[in-house]
Design a protein around this motif. Structure first.
Motif, short mmCIF file in Angstrom:
data_model
loop_
_atom_site.label_atom_id
_atom_site.label_comp_id
_atom_site.label_asym_id
_atom_site.label_seq_id
_atom_site.Cartn_x
_atom_site.Cartn_y
_atom_site.Cartn_z
N GLU A 1 0.82 -1.21 0.00
CA GLU A 1 0.00 0.00 0.00
C GLU A 1 0.87 1.27 0.00
O GLU A 1 0.55 2.24 -0.70
CB GLU A 1 -0.89 -0.03 1.25
N VAL B 1 2.39 2.19 -3.29
CA VAL B 1 1.30 2.57 -4.20
C VAL B 1 0.89 4.03 -3.96
O VAL B 1 0.62 4.77 -4.91
CB VAL B 1 0.10 1.61 -4.09
N ILE C 1 3.38 6.00 -5.91
CA ILE C 1 3.12 5.94 -7.35
C ILE C 1 1.98 6.87 -7.72
O ILE C 1 2.06 7.65 -8.68
CB ILE C 1 2.77 4.48 -7.77
N VAL C 2 0.90 6.80 -6.95
CA VAL C 2 -0.27 7.62 -7.25
C VAL C 2 0.07 9.10 -7.06
O VAL C 2 -0.30 9.95 -7.89
CB VAL C 2 -1.46 7.19 -6.37
N GLN D 1 2.02 10.45 -9.90
CA GLN D 1 1.19 10.73 -11.06
C GLN D 1 0.34 11.99 -10.88
O GLN D 1 0.14 12.75 -11.81
CB GLN D 1 0.27 9.54 -11.35
N GLU E 1 -8.23 9.30 -3.83
CA GLU E 1 -7.79 8.48 -4.95
C GLU E 1 -7.41 7.06 -4.49
O GLU E 1 -7.56 6.09 -5.23
CB GLU E 1 -6.59 9.16 -5.63
N MET E 2 -6.91 6.96 -3.26
CA MET E 2 -6.49 5.66 -2.73
C MET E 2 -7.67 4.83 -2.22
O MET E 2 -7.50 3.67 -1.84
CB MET E 2 -5.48 5.84 -1.60
N MET E 3 -8.85 5.41 -2.21
CA MET E 3 -10.07 4.70 -1.79
C MET E 3 -9.96 4.11 -0.40
O MET E 3 -10.35 2.96 -0.17
CB MET E 3 -10.41 3.59 -2.79
N GLN F 1 11.91 3.26 -7.62
CA GLN F 1 12.64 2.44 -8.61
C GLN F 1 13.05 1.10 -8.00
O GLN F 1 13.11 0.10 -8.69
CB GLN F 1 13.88 3.18 -9.12
N PHE G 1 9.62 -1.23 -7.81
CA PHE G 1 8.96 -1.83 -8.97
C PHE G 1 9.29 -3.32 -9.15
O PHE G 1 8.37 -4.13 -9.29
CB PHE G 1 9.27 -1.03 -10.24
N MET H 1 7.54 -5.32 -6.47
CA MET H 1 6.10 -5.41 -6.70
C MET H 1 5.80 -6.44 -7.79
O MET H 1 4.81 -7.18 -7.71
CB MET H 1 5.54 -4.04 -7.08
N ALA I 1 -15.02 2.53 -11.55
CA ALA I 1 -14.37 3.85 -11.54
C ALA I 1 -15.40 4.93 -11.87
O ALA I 1 -15.41 6.01 -11.28
CB ALA I 1 -13.20 3.87 -12.53
N TRP J 1 2.44 1.23 -15.17
CA TRP J 1 2.14 0.80 -13.81
C TRP J 1 1.28 1.84 -13.12
O TRP J 1 0.26 1.54 -12.52
CB TRP J 1 3.46 0.66 -13.03
N VAL J 2 1.73 3.07 -13.21
CA VAL J 2 1.00 4.17 -12.58
C VAL J 2 -0.43 4.19 -13.08
O VAL J 2 -1.39 4.23 -12.31
CB VAL J 2 1.68 5.52 -12.90
N LEU K 1 -2.59 1.41 -11.81
CA LEU K 1 -2.90 1.48 -10.39
C LEU K 1 -3.91 2.58 -10.09
O LEU K 1 -4.59 2.54 -9.07
CB LEU K 1 -1.62 1.72 -9.59
N THR K 2 -3.99 3.56 -10.94
CA THR K 2 -4.88 4.66 -10.63
C THR K 2 -6.14 4.63 -11.49
O THR K 2 -6.97 5.51 -11.40
CB THR K 2 -4.17 6.01 -10.85
N ARG L 1 -7.82 -3.15 -6.57
CA ARG L 1 -8.82 -2.09 -6.74
C ARG L 1 -10.23 -2.62 -6.53
O ARG L 1 -11.05 -1.99 -5.87
CB ARG L 1 -8.70 -1.46 -8.13
N LYS M 1 -11.12 -3.05 -3.03
CA LYS M 1 -11.38 -1.76 -2.38
C LYS M 1 -12.78 -1.25 -2.70
O LYS M 1 -13.45 -0.67 -1.85
CB LYS M 1 -10.34 -0.74 -2.83
N TYR M 2 -13.21 -1.43 -3.93
CA TYR M 2 -14.58 -1.02 -4.27
C TYR M 2 -15.58 -1.81 -3.42
O TYR M 2 -16.54 -1.26 -2.89
CB TYR M 2 -14.87 -1.25 -5.76
#
Lengths: 235, 235
Positions: A110, A113, A116-117, A120, A132-134, A178, A181, A184, A215, B61-62, B65-66, B88, B91-92
């Motif tokens: 987590e 992640v 990463i989010v 972005q 965004e991470m819910m 880096q 990745f 993961m 989504a 990846w990004v 994940l988003t 994901r 999580k929903y």
């Protein structure tokens, strides 16, 4: 007519119907169409044992949730079975990710992640990243604070709203990402490499459709009560 | 020979090979076999856009994940894409379950699942129940204590081990469970009813196989480091 002959005739008839309606019909497309649009669960589950159909409802639920099911899939509603399976599989992933992330000083997958989010999103407000991470706000704040403490995220005042703070990933955060990745990817291999490439492709195709559906509905459902959500999403 | 004719010949040849090796060959079984054993991801993803194959690895990846991916599935490793999707989707499910469970005074679907698992286990030790739930001990204890406080679980001394306590579900716990089942089904409907019955059956078939694989390895992996787990599970 023998049984194999009848099956072949069924196959060719199904193909004829499909290829008539589909400009670039091919075998893989046909098979996917047949399974997802034509086939019924009972057909696919032909090799599962079938227990008595009545009275075992709750017990089947129990079994499916605890992984001790005798796998007679016909008695439990498919959506409920899926919910239990996805829940369990995500727990296995979390379990393995905790082990894998331990040498990197992360509690689980987590945390990278979040990085990463954030990378972005750029410079979101705390609340935007957590949305965004819910996750629930309180647990999201805990993760953000931990990542700030580790030097991977920095907070800075919002120029337009002095009461608010924004976040951005640091150089150290990008560097640790880096390193993350490949780890993961190794977690994903432990979780999914027992499937064939064809099975993975099928799963991705169906789950991706589902992900897009959710989504789209997630934003609408954010502040709605469950009955409103149910009425909108289940017809 | 035109294209459609060639596809039909391919189809019938694949059928011949399958039915020769399979005693009770049928069309649905053939399609599933073709997709999971023969088809390659590229075949299934023929309708997805294909971006430049190099240099975008991390970015993909990004995106995956988003949830903002342009869905060009070929650049990202399928296992990693699956891990992101399952994460994901769970999580929903959690998000919707929180809303649904609110009127029952549960924080999420996790709490009634503890009751279901406890009902099945009978009178386990606290640690046994928490192990079965695949959560960290500290968060497992929190849930158990909350359920004890609500009167749905009771603790009692272990007759064979005075230092240890056992748990059992109460009458009130069994009663609330009966109220929970239809609500849990409604959550599952919100999460999965957008799929066709065929898609659900396919998902269940593949995820069930995966679940059994992990149930078997989970016990072996409990106290192992990640490298040991990886070496055993990924070949």
């Amino acid at each position: 007519m023998d049984r194999g002959e009848q099956q072949l005739i069924d196959l060719v008839n199904a193909w004829a119907k499909y290829s008539e309606a589909t400009p670039d019909a091919d075998v893989a497309g046909f098979c996917l169409h047949y399974l997802t649009e034509t086939a019924q669960p009972a057909v696919l589950n032909q090799h599962s044992p079938v227990a008595s159909p009545d009275g075992l409802y709750d017990e089947k639920w129990v079994e499916s949730l605890t992984g001790t099911a005798n796998r007679s899939l016909t008695e439990i509603r498919p959506s409920s079975r899926l919910a239990a399976l996805v829940g369990r599989l995500s727990k296995y992933g979390y379990f393995y990710s905790k082990k894998a992330m331990f040498p990197l000083n992360f509690k689980s997958i987590e945390e990278p992640v979040y990085l990463i989010v954030l990378a972005q999103m750029g410079t979101p407000k705390k609340s935007e990243l957590i949305y965004e991470m819910m996750v629930e706000f309180a647990s999201g704040i805990d993760v953000v604070n931990r990542l700030v403490g580790m030097g991977y995220i920095e907070e800075f005042p919002d120029e337009n709203d002095r009461r608010s703070k924004r976040l951005r990933i640091t150089e150290a955060g990008l560097t640790i990402l880096q390193e993350c990745f490949p780890v993961m990817n190794r977690v994903a291999d432990v979780a999914y490499s027992s499937l064939t490439e064809g099975e993975k492709a099928l799963l991705i195709q169906i789950l991706d459709k589902l992900d897009r559906y959710h989504a789209e509905h997630y934003k609408l459902s954010k502040n709605a009560g469950f009955d409103e959500v149910y009425d909108r999403m289940v017809t």
